[in-house]
Motif scaffolding. Sequence first.
Motif, PDB file in Angstrom:
ATOM      1  N   SER A  79       0.837  -1.205   0.000  1.00  0.00           N
ATOM      2  CA  SER A  79       0.000   0.000   0.000  1.00  0.00           C
ATOM      3  C   SER A  79       0.867   1.249   0.000  1.00  0.00           C
ATOM      4  O   SER A  79       2.054   1.215   0.350  1.00  0.00           O
ATOM      5  CB  SER A  79      -0.909   0.016   1.230  1.00  0.00           C
ATOM      6  N   GLY A  80       0.256   2.370  -0.384  1.00  0.00           N
ATOM      7  CA  GLY A  80       0.994   3.626  -0.410  1.00  0.00           C
ATOM      8  C   GLY A  80       1.542   4.007   0.946  1.00  0.00           C
ATOM      9  O   GLY A  80       2.680   4.480   1.063  1.00  0.00           O
ATOM     10  N   PRO A  95       9.929  14.710  -1.252  1.00  0.00           N
ATOM     11  CA  PRO A  95       8.627  14.981  -0.633  1.00  0.00           C
ATOM     12  C   PRO A  95       7.556  14.071  -1.227  1.00  0.00           C
ATOM     13  O   PRO A  95       7.552  13.796  -2.428  1.00  0.00           O
ATOM     14  CB  PRO A  95       8.376  16.459  -0.969  1.00  0.00           C
ATOM     15  N   VAL A  96       6.665  13.587  -0.370  1.00  0.00           N
ATOM     16  CA  VAL A  96       5.606  12.667  -0.779  1.00  0.00           C
ATOM     17  C   VAL A  96       4.242  13.277  -0.490  1.00  0.00           C
ATOM     18  O   VAL A  96       4.000  13.837   0.584  1.00  0.00           O
ATOM     19  CB  VAL A  96       5.730  11.315  -0.047  1.00  0.00           C
ATOM     20  N   VAL A  97       3.361  13.183  -1.485  1.00  0.00           N
ATOM     21  CA  VAL A  97       1.986  13.662  -1.372  1.00  0.00           C
ATOM     22  C   VAL A  97       1.057  12.484  -1.635  1.00  0.00           C
ATOM     23  O   VAL A  97       1.263  11.732  -2.594  1.00  0.00           O
ATOM     24  CB  VAL A  97       1.707  14.784  -2.396  1.00  0.00           C
ATOM     25  N   PHE A  98       0.046  12.322  -0.784  1.00  0.00           N
ATOM     26  CA  PHE A  98      -0.951  11.286  -1.028  1.00  0.00           C
ATOM     27  C   PHE A  98      -2.115  11.876  -1.807  1.00  0.00           C
ATOM     28  O   PHE A  98      -2.628  12.951  -1.485  1.00  0.00           O
ATOM     29  CB  PHE A  98      -1.453  10.696   0.293  1.00  0.00           C
ATOM     30  N   ALA A 106      -8.452   9.783   9.953  1.00  0.00           N
ATOM     31  CA  ALA A 106      -7.480   8.836  10.513  1.00  0.00           C
ATOM     32  C   ALA A 106      -6.383   8.530   9.509  1.00  0.00           C
ATOM     33  O   ALA A 106      -5.199   8.398   9.875  1.00  0.00           O
ATOM     34  CB  ALA A 106      -8.197   7.546  10.928  1.00  0.00           C
ATOM     35  N   TYR A 107      -6.742   8.404   8.230  1.00  0.00           N
ATOM     36  CA  TYR A 107      -5.748   8.159   7.191  1.00  0.00           C
ATOM     37  C   TYR A 107      -4.836   9.372   7.033  1.00  0.00           C
ATOM     38  O   TYR A 107      -3.623   9.242   6.869  1.00  0.00           O
ATOM     39  CB  TYR A 107      -6.435   7.865   5.860  1.00  0.00           C
ATOM     40  N   GLU A 108      -5.440  10.553   7.045  1.00  0.00           N
ATOM     41  CA  GLU A 108      -4.657  11.781   6.900  1.00  0.00           C
ATOM     42  C   GLU A 108      -3.644  11.900   8.034  1.00  0.00           C
ATOM     43  O   GLU A 108      -2.471  12.224   7.813  1.00  0.00           O
ATOM     44  CB  GLU A 108      -5.585  12.991   6.865  1.00  0.00           C
ATOM     45  N   GLU A 113       1.995  11.466   9.987  1.00  0.00           N
ATOM     46  CA  GLU A 113       2.884  10.850  10.979  1.00  0.00           C
ATOM     47  C   GLU A 113       4.038  10.110  10.311  1.00  0.00           C
ATOM     48  O   GLU A 113       5.147  10.055  10.846  1.00  0.00           O
ATOM     49  CB  GLU A 113       2.088   9.880  11.864  1.00  0.00           C
ATOM     50  N   ARG A 114       3.790   9.554   9.125  1.00  0.00           N
ATOM     51  CA  ARG A 114       4.825   8.796   8.423  1.00  0.00           C
ATOM     52  C   ARG A 114       5.676   9.671   7.507  1.00  0.00           C
ATOM     53  O   ARG A 114       6.537   9.176   6.793  1.00  0.00           O
ATOM     54  CB  ARG A 114       4.193   7.644   7.647  1.00  0.00           C
ATOM     55  N   GLY A 115       5.386  10.958   7.492  1.00  0.00           N
ATOM     56  CA  GLY A 115       6.265  11.880   6.780  1.00  0.00           C
ATOM     57  C   GLY A 115       5.739  12.482   5.496  1.00  0.00           C
ATOM     58  O   GLY A 115       6.479  13.192   4.806  1.00  0.00           O
TER      59      GLY A 115
END
Length: 272
Positions: A79-80, A95-98, A106-108, A113-115
């Motif tokens: 998973s991402g 830099p990572v963007v979802f 909760a996902y946000e 939290e993971r960066g």
Amino acid sequence: MTSPIFEPVNPTNQGPKTDPIRVLLVEDDEDYREIVGSELSWHGFAVRSFADGDSLLGSLDSAAEADIIILDWRLPNISGIDLLPRLRELGVNLPVVFLTSHPQPAYEKLAFERGALDFIDKTRGVEILARRLRLVVKSGEPAANSEADKPIVCGELALSPTTYRAYWKEADVALTVSEYDVVHLLASNVGRYQAYRTIYDLQYYEGFVAGQGNQGYRTNVRSSIKRIRKKFCKLDPTFAEIQNSTALGYRWRGLTVPAERGMPWLLTPRSS
């Protein structure tokens, strides 16, 4: 499947000629991946696409040439949200963007939290995505004017210039970029009416003509304001900050912020 090279910038894209922001897009939905890649290219980005995390991990040499990574949340095999720490373990510090269709808080929270540096709902569209990608990349550059990035607070309204988000009572109103610009204009001139034409020109450009007759643009503005009010009212049925004068246009009524809430008062109400 991966694209062999960064996709070329659309030659019809209008704007200053600068080096394009190079994007690695990881999205398992082929149709959506092609749409996002094509639209980002039109907006001036150079895009290389991957169908899953394994494809990206197998082409890490591409990361050395990129500026930012876009991850879907749900990907096959890995998973991402699990791919992000794996990339960090392998020394990929871009830099990572979802970009996700699962925008639950909760996902946000977990993404940040993971960066991750941003978390964007797919329904907000590629125009919003493009603006936010530029802001994320820019945030890694030396700050030019930190004052311009400070949140703007007016009563229960909070505007974030860095993300083009508007919050009402701490809830995201989910405005489009154009709608955000209108609310920003009104809230920046608390108590003062903004003419129909001023609002219309802000949404399009000065001199743009649409609608029927010389006053046709008024209908367009009314429709825009109606959509904006509807979004605020969805969060708060008592919302009544946007006021109208048939002769003068629209204004933001504005409320004061209680000092004990500790919120910065950046917009001062003015008499009409």
